[in-house]
Design a protein around this motif. Structure first.
Motif, PDB file in Angstrom:
ATOM      1  N   ARG A  57       0.842  -1.209   0.000  1.00 19.42           N
ATOM      2  CA  ARG A  57       0.000   0.000   0.000  1.00 19.42           C
ATOM      3  C   ARG A  57       0.871   1.251   0.000  1.00 19.42           C
ATOM      4  NH1 ARG A  57      -2.842  -3.139   4.017  1.00 19.42           N
ATOM      5  NH2 ARG A  57      -4.809  -3.961   3.173  1.00 19.42           N
ATOM      6  N   GLU A  88      -4.315  -1.903  -6.098  1.00 23.30           N
ATOM      7  CA  GLU A  88      -5.017  -1.728  -4.814  1.00 23.30           C
ATOM      8  C   GLU A  88      -6.032  -2.848  -4.596  1.00 23.30           C
ATOM      9  OE1 GLU A  88      -4.854   3.119  -4.254  1.00 23.30           O
ATOM     10  OE2 GLU A  88      -6.465   2.232  -5.431  1.00 23.30           O
ATOM     11  N   GLU A  92      -6.036  -5.611  -1.599  1.00 24.61           N
ATOM     12  CA  GLU A  92      -7.193  -5.706  -0.694  1.00 24.61           C
ATOM     13  C   GLU A  92      -7.819  -7.098  -0.710  1.00 24.61           C
ATOM     14  OE1 GLU A  92      -9.653  -4.277   2.214  1.00 24.61           O
ATOM     15  OE2 GLU A  92      -7.950  -3.259   1.262  1.00 24.61           O
TER      16      GLU A  92
END
Length: 207
Positions: A57, A88, A92
Motif C-alpha cells: 500500500r 489496490e 485488498e
C-alpha cells in the motif's frame, strides 16, 4: 524484498523478530518502529521475499505521488492509467490481476470472436452457394416442366385438330349413309308401288 531475523533482548529475555524490508538498515528502522528492545544481531534469512500488504500500500501511494508530479500529459502516467487501481484491488482482495493479464484475456476473446466470425462467414458462403445451386436446379426443373407443358399443349392442339377432322369425316359418312338410306326407302316405295300396279294389272286381266 529480503527477510531478516533480528535478535533482540529486553528486561524479560532474548527474542527473535522476522522483518521483511529492502535492506538491513530499513529492517533495523522498521524494528525500532514496532518493537522495544536492544538489537543483538541481524541475520539474513532469505532474498526475493514478497512484501507485506502494508508495504505494498505504501509503495502504491509513493508511485501515485511520483506520477502526480509528472503532469497531466505524462507518458508514464498514461501508460499506468488504471494499473494502480488494479494493484489496490489485488492488495485488498488477494488477487493476482494485471492490466497485461486483462489485455491477454481480451485478446483471447477477440481471437475467439474472430474465429467464430470466420466460421460464420464460411458457413454463410457455403449456404449461399448451396442456395444458388438449389435455385439453378429449380430453374432447370421449371424450364423442363415448361417445355413439357408446351409439348403437351402442342399435342393437345394436334389431337383437337384430328378430332375435328374425324368429326367432319364421320358427319360426311353419316350424311352419305342417310342419303343412301333415303334412296333405299324411295326405291322400296317404288317397288311397292310397282307391285301394286302389277297386282292390279293381273287382277284386271283375270276378270
Amino acid at each position: 524484498m529480503t527477510l531478516y531475523k533480528i535478535t533482540y533482548k529486553t528486561t524479560e529475555g532474548t527474542y527473535d523478530a522476522h522483518i521483511t524490508e529492502q535492506s538491513e538498515a530499513a529492517a533495523r528502522k522498521a524494528f525500532k518502529k514496532h518493537y522495544e528492545g536492544e538489537i543483538v544481531a541481524v541475520d539474513f534469512v532469505r532474498a526475493n521475499v514478497s512484501a507485506t500488504k502494508e508495504q505494498e500500500r505504501k509503495a502504491v501511494e509513493q508511485i501515485k505521488a511520483i506520477l502526480a508530479t509528472l503532469g497531466p500529459d505524462s507518458y508514464t502516467a498514461t501508460a499506468l492509467d488504471g494499473c494502480l487501481e488494479i494493484a489496490e484491488q489485488n492488495i485488498e482482495f488477494d488477487f493476482a490481476d494485471s492490466m497485461k493479464g486483462r489485455l491477454e484475456v481480451a485478446e483471447a476473446e477477440v481471437a475467439k470472436l474472430r474465429e467464430k466470425l470466420a466460421s460464420s462467414v464460411k458457413d454463410y458462403e457455403a449456404a449461399h452457394e448451396a442456395a444458388h445451386q438449389v435455385a439453378d436446379d429449380k430453374d432447370a426443373e421449371i424450364a423442363r416442366l415448361q417445355a413439357q407443358v408446351e409439348s403437351l399443349t402442342a399435342k393437345k392442339a394436334e389431337l383437337l385438330e384430328s378430332l375435328h377432322a374425324a368429326h367432319d369425316e364421320a358427319t360426311k359418312h353419316w350424311n352419305n349413309f342417310r342419303a343412301q338410306e333415303d334412296r333405299a326407302d324411295a326405291a322400296e316405295q317404288e317397288v311397292i308401288a310397282l307391285k301394286a300396279k302389277l297386282y292390279d294389272y293381273m287382277t284386271a286381266g283375270a276378270q
